[in-house]
Design a protein around this motif. Structure first.
Motif, PDB file in Angstrom:
ATOM      1  N   ASP A   1      -8.539  13.730  -8.540  1.00 36.01           N
ATOM      2  CA  ASP A   1      -7.229  13.845  -9.237  1.00 36.01           C
ATOM      3  C   ASP A   1      -6.729  12.317  -9.300  1.00 36.01           C
ATOM      4  N   CYS A   2      -7.187  11.472  -8.385  1.00 32.20           N
ATOM      5  CA  CYS A   2      -6.654   9.956  -8.024  1.00 32.20           C
ATOM      6  C   CYS A   2      -7.708   9.344  -7.709  1.00 32.20           C
ATOM      7  N   VAL A   3      -7.812   8.107  -8.306  1.00 36.01           N
ATOM      8  CA  VAL A   3      -8.685   7.125  -7.840  1.00 36.01           C
ATOM      9  C   VAL A   3      -7.806   5.630  -7.753  1.00 36.01           C
ATOM     10  N   THR A   4      -8.184   5.101  -6.463  1.00 35.35           N
ATOM     11  CA  THR A   4      -7.603   3.939  -6.191  1.00 35.35           C
ATOM     12  C   THR A   4      -8.482   2.927  -5.605  1.00 35.35           C
ATOM     13  N   ILE A   5      -8.136   1.555  -5.980  1.00 33.73           N
ATOM     14  CA  ILE A   5      -8.856   0.453  -5.413  1.00 33.73           C
ATOM     15  C   ILE A   5      -7.919  -0.559  -5.266  1.00 33.73           C
ATOM     16  N   ALA A   6      -7.799  -1.084  -3.917  1.00 38.34           N
ATOM     17  CA  ALA A   6      -7.032  -2.059  -3.425  1.00 38.34           C
ATOM     18  C   ALA A   6      -7.605  -3.187  -2.947  1.00 38.34           C
ATOM     19  N   PHE A   7      -7.416  -4.109  -3.646  1.00 38.68           N
ATOM     20  CA  PHE A   7      -8.086  -5.611  -3.123  1.00 38.68           C
ATOM     21  C   PHE A   7      -9.342  -5.494  -3.235  1.00 38.68           C
ATOM     22  N   GLY A   8      -9.985  -5.007  -4.201  1.00 38.41           N
ATOM     23  CA  GLY A   8     -11.270  -4.891  -4.312  1.00 38.41           C
ATOM     24  C   GLY A   8     -11.768  -5.371  -5.852  1.00 38.41           C
ATOM     25  N   LEU A   9     -11.025  -4.892  -6.754  1.00 42.50           N
ATOM     26  CA  LEU A   9     -11.698  -5.050  -8.133  1.00 42.50           C
ATOM     27  C   LEU A   9     -12.216  -6.506  -8.213  1.00 42.50           C
TER      28      LEU A   9
ATOM     29  N   LEU B   1      -5.225   3.734  -9.816  1.00 42.25           N
ATOM     30  CA  LEU B   1      -4.012   2.699  -9.148  1.00 42.25           C
ATOM     31  C   LEU B   1      -4.874   1.621  -8.741  1.00 42.25           C
ATOM     32  N   VAL B   2      -4.747   0.401  -9.314  1.00 41.12           N
ATOM     33  CA  VAL B   2      -5.308  -0.841  -9.033  1.00 41.12           C
ATOM     34  C   VAL B   2      -4.277  -1.794  -8.391  1.00 41.12           C
ATOM     35  N   LEU B   3      -4.441  -1.886  -7.004  1.00 43.27           N
ATOM     36  CA  LEU B   3      -3.467  -2.881  -6.371  1.00 43.27           C
ATOM     37  C   LEU B   3      -4.239  -4.184  -6.113  1.00 43.27           C
ATOM     38  N   GLU B   4      -3.929  -5.254  -6.502  1.00 44.44           N
ATOM     39  CA  GLU B   4      -4.468  -6.409  -6.603  1.00 44.44           C
ATOM     40  C   GLU B   4      -3.640  -7.613  -6.586  1.00 44.44           C
TER      41      GLU B   4
ATOM     42  N   LYS C   1       0.821  -1.162   0.249  1.00 44.92           N
ATOM     43  CA  LYS C   1       0.067   0.110  -0.092  1.00 44.92           C
ATOM     44  C   LYS C   1       1.083   1.067   0.084  1.00 44.92           C
ATOM     45  N   ARG C   2       1.897   1.253   0.622  1.00 48.68           N
ATOM     46  CA  ARG C   2       2.776   2.377   0.697  1.00 48.68           C
ATOM     47  C   ARG C   2       3.256   2.535  -0.764  1.00 48.68           C
ATOM     48  N   PHE C   3       3.869   1.697  -1.428  1.00 42.68           N
ATOM     49  CA  PHE C   3       3.991   1.813  -2.684  1.00 42.68           C
ATOM     50  C   PHE C   3       3.190   2.420  -3.624  1.00 42.68           C
ATOM     51  N   ALA C   4       1.887   2.110  -3.522  1.00 45.42           N
ATOM     52  CA  ALA C   4       0.842   2.522  -4.105  1.00 45.42           C
ATOM     53  C   ALA C   4       0.551   4.106  -3.802  1.00 45.42           C
ATOM     54  N   ILE C   5       0.719   4.320  -2.671  1.00 48.59           N
ATOM     55  CA  ILE C   5       0.616   5.927  -2.536  1.00 48.59           C
ATOM     56  C   ILE C   5       1.704   6.564  -2.989  1.00 48.59           C
ATOM     57  N   GLU C   6       2.907   5.979  -2.846  1.00 49.98           N
ATOM     58  CA  GLU C   6       4.178   6.806  -3.758  1.00 49.98           C
ATOM     59  C   GLU C   6       3.910   6.894  -5.187  1.00 49.98           C
ATOM     60  N   LEU C   7       3.373   6.106  -5.778  1.00 49.08           N
ATOM     61  CA  LEU C   7       3.081   5.987  -7.209  1.00 49.08           C
ATOM     62  C   LEU C   7       1.831   7.004  -7.764  1.00 49.08           C
ATOM     63  N   SER C   8       1.176   7.263  -6.659  1.00 51.04           N
ATOM     64  CA  SER C   8      -0.230   7.918  -6.957  1.00 51.04           C
ATOM     65  C   SER C   8       0.043   9.404  -7.485  1.00 51.04           C
TER      66      SER C   8
ATOM     67  N   HIS D   1      -1.185  -1.815 -10.822  1.00 54.80           N
ATOM     68  CA  HIS D   1      -1.529  -1.189 -12.294  1.00 54.80           C
ATOM     69  C   HIS D   1      -1.973   0.317 -12.080  1.00 54.80           C
ATOM     70  N   ARG D   2      -1.293   0.993 -12.991  1.00 53.08           N
ATOM     71  CA  ARG D   2      -1.381   2.581 -12.981  1.00 53.08           C
ATOM     72  C   ARG D   2      -1.660   3.186 -14.636  1.00 53.08           C
ATOM     73  N   GLY D   3      -2.859   3.830 -14.583  1.00 50.88           N
ATOM     74  CA  GLY D   3      -3.417   4.293 -15.845  1.00 50.88           C
ATOM     75  C   GLY D   3      -3.568   5.809 -15.473  1.00 50.88           C
ATOM     76  N   VAL D   4      -3.459   6.470 -16.444  1.00 49.46           N
ATOM     77  CA  VAL D   4      -3.935   7.967 -16.732  1.00 49.46           C
ATOM     78  C   VAL D   4      -5.005   8.178 -17.650  1.00 49.46           C
ATOM     79  N   LYS D   5      -5.890   9.376 -17.076  1.00 53.15           N
ATOM     80  CA  LYS D   5      -6.971   9.766 -18.133  1.00 53.15           C
ATOM     81  C   LYS D   5      -6.505  10.625 -18.828  1.00 53.15           C
ATOM     82  N   ALA D   6      -6.421  10.487 -20.184  1.00 55.47           N
ATOM     83  CA  ALA D   6      -5.990  11.753 -21.188  1.00 55.47           C
ATOM     84  C   ALA D   6      -6.666  12.850 -21.012  1.00 55.47           C
TER      85      ALA D   6
END
Length: 249
Positions: free
Chosen positions: A133-141, A165-168, A50-57, A244-249
């Motif tokens: 600005d950011c949406v996260t979903i951790a262990f939920g998708l 950011l999708v952490l799964e 989770k800390r890594f996800a926050i760093e990449l957010s 996984h990390r993706g951006v809205k163009a």
């Protein structure tokens, strides 16, 4: 099987409209001991993921963040400190038991000032376009019935340039690790669930739902198909978990 569209609940095939209730019952059962089980199951490593996800957010002061399937609030608490008084964090979860545990936990730890709590379905997020600005979903998708629909919903509520950011849990990189992980998942986790929570079935579902979740490349393609740009993923713990990390163009 009926004429209705079907999906997977673990290894079982069920009608689409039945999965939400089945998943809800799982999380009603485990909500009160969810944090304890996370620590026991992962040996505390979930905190590093989770800390890594926050760093990449890329979240900064003043940002608006949506944490979907936010459960007991681990990510929301950290984002709350980052965005500050001028920012906004929405902890959303479809399950009222999990949301209640998360609310109580964050109120007890005094992080509630800039956090909102919303019961929401990831497939139909109740927020205006271009809100976060950011949406996260951790262990939920993996628990969502229609993942493609949910990804499109997440894209809609992101601002242009915003990040998902999708952490799964994902597919281990080596066959040897995969076999060891299978043994742990299907033998140890249900036993741990029975001893700690009094519920082995929910943790049997957990193990099965991980195996049915799309692998790294498949999820990357799903995010691109939903409209996300610059999609990338990072394997952690040998691919047991991927971010996984993706951006809205």
């Amino acid at each position: 099987m009926s004429d209705k569209q079907s999906t997977h609940f673990g290894y079982r095939e069920v009608d689409n409209d039945a999965k939400a209730d089945l998943v809800a019952n799982v999380f009603h059962s485990v909500a009160s001991r969810y944090d304890l089980m996370n620590d026991l199951m992962s040996g505390g490593i979930h905190r590093i993921w989770k800390r890594f996800a926050i760093e990449l957010s890329g979240v900064r002061k003043g940002n608006a963040v949506l944490d979907i399937a936010g459960g007991t609030g681990d990510l929301a608490a950290r984002f709350s400190r980052i965005v500050g008084d001028q920012g906004r964090v929405v902890l959303a979860d479809i399950n009222d038991s999990m949301l209640r545990v998360g609310r109580d936990k964050l109120i007890d730890t005094a992080h509630q000032g800039n956090i909102e709590f919303v019961q929401a379905d990831a497939q139909d997020l109740p927020f205006p376009d271009d809100s976060f600005d950011c949406v996260t979903i951790a262990f939920g998708l993996r628990n969502v019935t229609d993942k493609d629909r949910a990804l499109r919903s997440m894209l809609r509520v992101l601002k242009p340039g915003g990040r998902l950011l999708v952490l799964e849990f994902s597919k281990p990189e080596s066959e040897l690790l995969g076999r060891a992980y299978d043994g742990y998942s299907f033998r140890v986790l249900p036993l741990m669930g029975r001893l700690v929570v009094g519920d082995s079935d929910s943790y049997q579902y957990l193990a099965e739902s991980i195996r049915m979740h799309p692998d790294q490349e498949t999820l990357k393609q799903m995010m691109e198909d939903a409209g996300f740009a610059r999609v990338e993923y990072h394997n952690m713990t040998g691919g047991i978990v991927a971010l996984h990390r993706g951006v809205k163009a």
